[in-house]
Design a protein around this motif. Sequence first.
Motif, mmCIF file in Angstrom:
data_model
loop_
_atom_site.group_PDB
_atom_site.id
_atom_site.type_symbol
_atom_site.label_atom_id
_atom_site.label_comp_id
_atom_site.label_asym_id
_atom_site.label_seq_id
_atom_site.Cartn_x
_atom_site.Cartn_y
_atom_site.Cartn_z
ATOM 1 N N ASP A 1 3.459 16.582 2.871
ATOM 2 C CA ASP A 1 2.360 15.482 2.346
ATOM 3 C C ASP A 1 2.089 14.408 3.335
ATOM 4 N N PHE A 2 1.198 13.479 2.988
ATOM 5 C CA PHE A 2 0.718 12.516 4.002
ATOM 6 C C PHE A 2 0.325 11.232 2.901
ATOM 7 N N VAL A 3 0.394 9.881 3.739
ATOM 8 C CA VAL A 3 -0.627 8.998 3.168
ATOM 9 C C VAL A 3 -1.377 8.433 3.986
ATOM 10 N N GLN A 4 -2.505 7.959 3.246
ATOM 11 C CA GLN A 4 -3.574 7.554 4.016
ATOM 12 C C GLN A 4 -3.514 5.767 3.983
ATOM 13 N N MET A 5 -3.907 5.210 5.386
ATOM 14 C CA MET A 5 -3.801 3.914 5.322
ATOM 15 C C MET A 5 -4.682 3.530 6.629
ATOM 16 N N ASN A 6 -5.285 2.159 6.343
ATOM 17 C CA ASN A 6 -6.418 1.710 7.449
ATOM 18 C C ASN A 6 -5.657 1.003 8.239
ATOM 19 N N ASN B 1 -0.845 -2.065 10.338
ATOM 20 C CA ASN B 1 -0.198 -3.236 10.941
ATOM 21 C C ASN B 1 0.580 -4.128 10.002
ATOM 22 N N ASN B 2 0.484 -3.967 8.851
ATOM 23 C CA ASN B 2 1.183 -4.656 7.854
ATOM 24 C C ASN B 2 2.184 -3.977 7.049
ATOM 25 N N ILE B 3 2.547 -2.743 7.720
ATOM 26 C CA ILE B 3 3.709 -2.085 6.943
ATOM 27 C C ILE B 3 4.805 -3.179 6.708
ATOM 28 N N ILE C 1 5.321 1.805 2.904
ATOM 29 C CA ILE C 1 5.233 3.093 2.309
ATOM 30 C C ILE C 1 6.093 3.296 1.359
ATOM 31 N N LYS C 2 5.440 3.899 -0.128
ATOM 32 C CA LYS C 2 6.434 4.061 -1.033
ATOM 33 C C LYS C 2 7.795 4.793 -0.668
ATOM 34 N N GLN C 3 8.730 4.508 -1.471
ATOM 35 C CA GLN C 3 10.127 5.055 -1.177
ATOM 36 C C GLN C 3 9.791 6.559 -1.295
ATOM 37 N N GLN C 4 10.433 7.256 -0.233
ATOM 38 C CA GLN C 4 10.388 8.740 -0.533
ATOM 39 C C GLN C 4 11.297 9.298 -1.586
ATOM 40 N N GLU C 5 11.016 10.180 -2.372
ATOM 41 C CA GLU C 5 11.695 10.866 -3.305
ATOM 42 C C GLU C 5 12.750 11.977 -2.570
#
Length: 331
Positions: A119-124, A129-131, A136-140
């Motif tokens: 899977d993936f996550v979308q970010m602008n 730049n502000n990760i 990113i949410k904690q991986q399961e």
Amino acid sequence: MIDLSIIIPIYNVEKYIRPCIESIYRQGLNENQFEVIIVNDGTKDKSMEMIADIIPAHSNITVINQENQGLSVARNNGIAIAKGEYILMPDSDDMLIDYSVKPLLEKVLAEKADIIMADFVQMNDEEINNIPQHPIKQQEAFKTTEISGKDILYEKYCRWYWRSVYRRKFLHENNISFVPGIYAQDVPFTNECFLKVKKCLRTSWLLNIYRRGHESAASKYSLKRSNDTSIAIRKSWELSRSLSLSPETAYQQDDLLFSIFYTHICAIACGHLRNFSEVCQAINFLKEQIPHLTFNHDKRQRMWAYMYNQLPLTVFAFIIYSKQMLLRKLK
């Protein structure tokens, strides 16, 4: 043989290529275990300068320099020299999530699967730049399910080749490659992979950060892009007719192709082509690629197939153009 080849085509991505390459080296992998193949597709900006210090710092990087031939040729050339048992092809303006590749690689190596789709996550840009402030949410826990490629294809059509790891032997034995010279190269490639795959794994594990909202080739609609999509539809149509699909799979495949076809003609009608003449040119090119289409799932599909096959080109073009213009006014 090494375990993994990561192929990165580069063309005019000077703002994004360094974070992309750096993310590859935050995977917890031994550098003897994988290689990075950078394909400089005749970039015209400072992309290669942005990573000039990274390349000599790692002994597992190979650079291919070529005249601009497009993403398909760049990826095909990377695959041709790849030595890894598996291949990963992230886009050069995206990033791999830290330590996301290792569990996927370990799983496919153990299972000898042809494909594992993550899977993936979308970010602008701002979010990326502000990760540290917006992590990113904690991986399961990492879990996989064995699933047929057809089930993946028809549950939710997945064009995103970059979220999957492919067995190199599978691609070679099935002669699967990207169609040169077209924008929508992901459509026939992904379609063929999931129709032909024998052992496929799926996981909700996050692999990529998909960078959205920035100007790119993918955001510019044109007559060329429309024609490229028509070629991609033809390739997928020809593939579905060349394989010995079961009646159920053939039915699902036709439904999928209708969805792609209908999305395409709507894009032609409201995709910011310059005028009605270009709309006619786009429809004419599609009809040259696929003179006859058959869809029989429901009345709506049969109606569109009838109009496409029976109406004069200008009449059919006028209908879809007028429909989209009306919908635009009603919004």
